[in-house]
Design a protein around this motif. Structure first.
Motif, short mmCIF file in Angstrom:
data_model
loop_
_atom_site.label_atom_id
_atom_site.label_comp_id
_atom_site.label_asym_id
_atom_site.label_seq_id
_atom_site.Cartn_x
_atom_site.Cartn_y
_atom_site.Cartn_z
N ASP A 212 48.84 29.01 44.69
CA ASP A 212 47.39 29.01 44.48
C ASP A 212 46.89 27.59 44.24
OD1 ASP A 212 44.85 30.01 44.24
OD2 ASP A 212 45.40 31.56 42.80
N SER A 213 45.58 27.42 44.42
CA SER A 213 44.94 26.12 44.20
C SER A 213 44.74 25.89 42.71
CB SER A 213 43.59 26.10 44.91
OG SER A 213 42.68 26.97 44.24
N PRO A 214 44.44 24.65 42.32
CA PRO A 214 44.13 24.41 40.91
C PRO A 214 43.02 25.29 40.38
CG PRO A 214 44.56 22.33 42.00
CD PRO A 214 44.54 23.38 43.08
N TYR A 215 41.98 25.52 41.20
CA TYR A 215 40.91 26.39 40.73
C TYR A 215 41.40 27.83 40.57
CZ TYR A 215 36.35 28.28 39.75
OH TYR A 215 35.31 28.90 39.12
N GLY A 216 42.31 28.24 41.43
CA GLY A 216 42.90 29.56 41.28
C GLY A 216 43.67 29.68 39.98
N ILE A 217 44.35 28.62 39.59
CA ILE A 217 45.06 28.61 38.30
C ILE A 217 44.06 28.75 37.16
CG2 ILE A 217 46.62 27.32 36.81
CD1 ILE A 217 47.82 28.33 39.49
N TRP A 218 42.94 28.04 37.26
CA TRP A 218 41.90 28.17 36.24
C TRP A 218 41.38 29.60 36.17
CZ3 TRP A 218 39.71 26.61 32.05
CH2 TRP A 218 38.40 26.94 31.75
N SER A 219 41.25 30.25 37.31
CA SER A 219 40.78 31.63 37.34
C SER A 219 41.72 32.56 36.58
CB SER A 219 40.66 32.10 38.80
OG SER A 219 40.28 33.44 38.87
N VAL A 220 43.02 32.35 36.72
CA VAL A 220 44.00 33.17 36.00
C VAL A 220 43.94 32.88 34.50
CG1 VAL A 220 46.43 33.75 35.75
CG2 VAL A 220 45.51 33.27 38.02
N ILE A 221 43.86 31.60 34.15
CA ILE A 221 43.79 31.21 32.74
C ILE A 221 42.56 31.84 32.08
CG2 ILE A 221 43.42 29.26 31.16
CD1 ILE A 221 45.08 27.57 33.16
N SER A 222 41.46 31.86 32.79
CA SER A 222 40.22 32.43 32.26
C SER A 222 40.27 33.95 32.17
CB SER A 222 39.04 32.01 33.14
OG SER A 222 38.93 30.60 33.18
N SER A 223 41.30 34.55 32.74
CA SER A 223 41.46 36.01 32.71
C SER A 223 42.66 36.38 31.85
CB SER A 223 41.64 36.54 34.14
OG SER A 223 40.58 36.14 34.97
N SER A 224 42.83 35.69 30.76
CA SER A 224 43.97 35.90 29.86
C SER A 224 44.14 37.38 29.52
CB SER A 224 43.78 35.10 28.58
OG SER A 224 44.73 35.47 27.60
N ARG A 225 45.39 37.78 29.38
CA ARG A 225 45.70 39.18 29.08
C ARG A 225 45.80 39.46 27.58
NH1 ARG A 225 50.33 41.96 31.47
NH2 ARG A 225 51.61 40.14 30.97
N ASP A 226 45.28 38.58 26.76
CA ASP A 226 45.39 38.78 25.32
C ASP A 226 44.77 40.11 24.88
OD1 ASP A 226 46.81 36.52 24.75
OD2 ASP A 226 45.08 35.31 24.19
N GLY A 227 43.64 40.47 25.48
CA GLY A 227 43.00 41.74 25.11
C GLY A 227 43.87 42.93 25.44
N VAL A 228 44.54 42.87 26.57
CA VAL A 228 45.46 43.95 26.95
C VAL A 228 46.56 44.09 25.91
CG1 VAL A 228 47.24 44.62 28.63
CG2 VAL A 228 45.01 43.80 29.42
N PHE A 229 47.11 42.97 25.49
CA PHE A 229 48.22 43.01 24.54
C PHE A 229 47.75 43.48 23.16
CE2 PHE A 229 50.48 41.10 27.84
CZ PHE A 229 51.83 41.08 27.52
N ARG A 230 46.56 43.09 22.76
CA ARG A 230 46.04 43.56 21.48
C ARG A 230 45.86 45.08 21.48
NH1 ARG A 230 42.90 38.80 21.63
NH2 ARG A 230 41.18 39.92 22.63
N THR A 231 45.28 45.59 22.55
CA THR A 231 45.05 47.02 22.62
C THR A 231 46.36 47.79 22.72
OG1 THR A 231 42.88 46.72 23.64
CG2 THR A 231 43.93 48.87 23.93
N ALA A 232 47.26 47.32 23.57
CA ALA A 232 48.55 48.01 23.73
C ALA A 232 49.32 48.02 22.42
CB ALA A 232 49.36 47.33 24.83
N THR A 233 49.34 46.90 21.73
CA THR A 233 50.06 46.82 20.46
C THR A 233 49.43 47.71 19.41
OG1 THR A 233 50.79 44.55 20.94
CG2 THR A 233 50.84 45.24 18.65
N THR A 234 48.10 47.71 19.33
CA THR A 234 47.41 48.57 18.37
C THR A 234 47.66 50.03 18.67
OG1 THR A 234 45.68 46.89 18.13
CG2 THR A 234 45.16 49.10 17.34
#
Length: 349
Positions: A212-234
């Motif tokens: 992927d391009s650098p901007y594509g990498i930024w797109s993934v970073i901006s879509s962090s899965r932290d929310g998924v992990f918080r919900t799954a763990t809870t």
């Protein structure tokens, strides 16, 4: 407690969610007439619908009405604060020039006028640092304050699939010039959020998306899965299993700029990628992945376990907070510990 506006408004903060419960009650009472099983109901939602699924799966009124849950690109572990919601209502009534006993007059206002009033109220409270807007409310009655609380027997405890896409909301589809950003440009953008680990964060995600391009990498970073992990763990405070997926399939359209955008995975889960040509290009690769995803989803809906479907995905283990086990959905689906664990850890420091 009874609402200060009268008993008819007691549940008013959660009417939308209670409507969903009413729909599930209709299913319970009627679905057998259509050949369905009222004892085996799956709810599934995407984006805001994913959050609604998360909330329904925590509501006492939904116990016995829902037996599996699937949340795509949206999830929740709490609703709005009760005090905030009450303050929002009070401000609207005050600015409408009404007494609490006259609240029924709000229903006589033209919707445009009421909408403008409600939005002004939300902005006013936002100035105090509270940005909740209009949403379901954790009132402790219809919606618990603590979702999926261990030991509760009055709420649903159902298996859940939680999925997100790699590039949820950041795209260069309508702005191809963004693809000209260099690695150094993106690192500077990351520094605004993570000043100490920007370069390391970029490099970790670049390992996961080497083409992927650098901007594509930024797109993934901006879509962090932290929310998924918080919900799954809870959710794992309860006994039922949780299965996590990460959709990473890129359509070969618009020179690859579409990436795994918000909403793309829906047609894959429902095995109709050919009908969504604008999303998938109608490719064979999309069709093959879709057939696997849909087979595993159907098995989950039948049994609460996505494994065992003929032609389905690889063995899909349960999520644990320690391993972050994830099904990566791509041309060749793979399952294992969270591939983005190191990158997300850098983002916490």
């Amino acid at each position: 407690d009874v609402s200060s506006y009268g008993p008819e408004y007691y549940n008013s903060g959660n009417n939308g969610q209670l409507d969903l419960v009413r729909a599930l009650e209709w299913v319970r009472d009627n679905i057998s007439k259509f050949g369905g099983d009222p004892g085996n109901v799956t709810i599934m939602g995407q984006s805001g619908g994913g959050s609604k699924v998360s909330i329904v799966a925590a509501m006492p009124a939904a116990k016995g009405l829902v037996h599996k849950a699937v949340a795509l690109s949206g999830n929740s572990i709490n609703a709005a604060n009760k005090e905030y919601s009450e303050g929002l209502g009070e401000y609207i009534v005050k600015k409408a020039g009404l007494k609490p006993s006259e609240i029924d007059k709000l229903q006589q206002m033209p919707w445009e006028e009421y909408s403008a009033l409600a939005n002004r109220a939300s902005r006013k409270l936002a100035q105090s640092g509270i940005r909740a807007g209009f949403s379901p409310v954790s009132d402790g009655l219809d919606i618990p304050v603590n979702f999926y609380e261990a030991g509760r027997t009055d709420v649903p405890d159902v298996p859940m699939i939680i999925c997100s896409t790699a590039n949820e909301f950041v795209s260069s589809v309508t702005s191809p010039e963004l693809e000209k950003n260099t690695r150094e440009d993106i690192i500077k953008m990351i520094q605004a959020r993570y000043p100490e680990n920007a370069e390391a964060i970029y490099d970790e995600y670049a390992k996961l998306f080497p083409n992927d391009s650098p901007y594509g990498i930024w797109s993934v970073i901006s879509s962090s899965r932290d929310g998924v992990f918080r919900t799954a763990t809870t959710k794992l405070q309860q006994k039922s299993p949780v299965y996590v997926a990460w959709f990473r399939w890129y359509p070969n359209l618009m020179n690859g700029r579409m990436r795994a955008f918000h909403c793309l995975d829906i047609c894959f889960w429902f095995n109709n990628t050919d009908l969504m040509y604008t999303h998938t290009g109608g490719s064979k690769e999309a069709r093959v992945l879709s057939s696997k995803m849909a087979a595993s989803l159907a098995e989950f809906m039948r049994t609460g376990d996505p494994n065992g479907a003929k032609g389905g995905l690889p063995t899909w283990g349960q999520f644990t907070p320690e391993g972050g086990e994830t099904m990566v959905l791509d041309d060749i689906p793979t399952f294992g510990p969270a591939p983005d664990a190191a990158a997300r850890e850098l983002m916490k420091r």
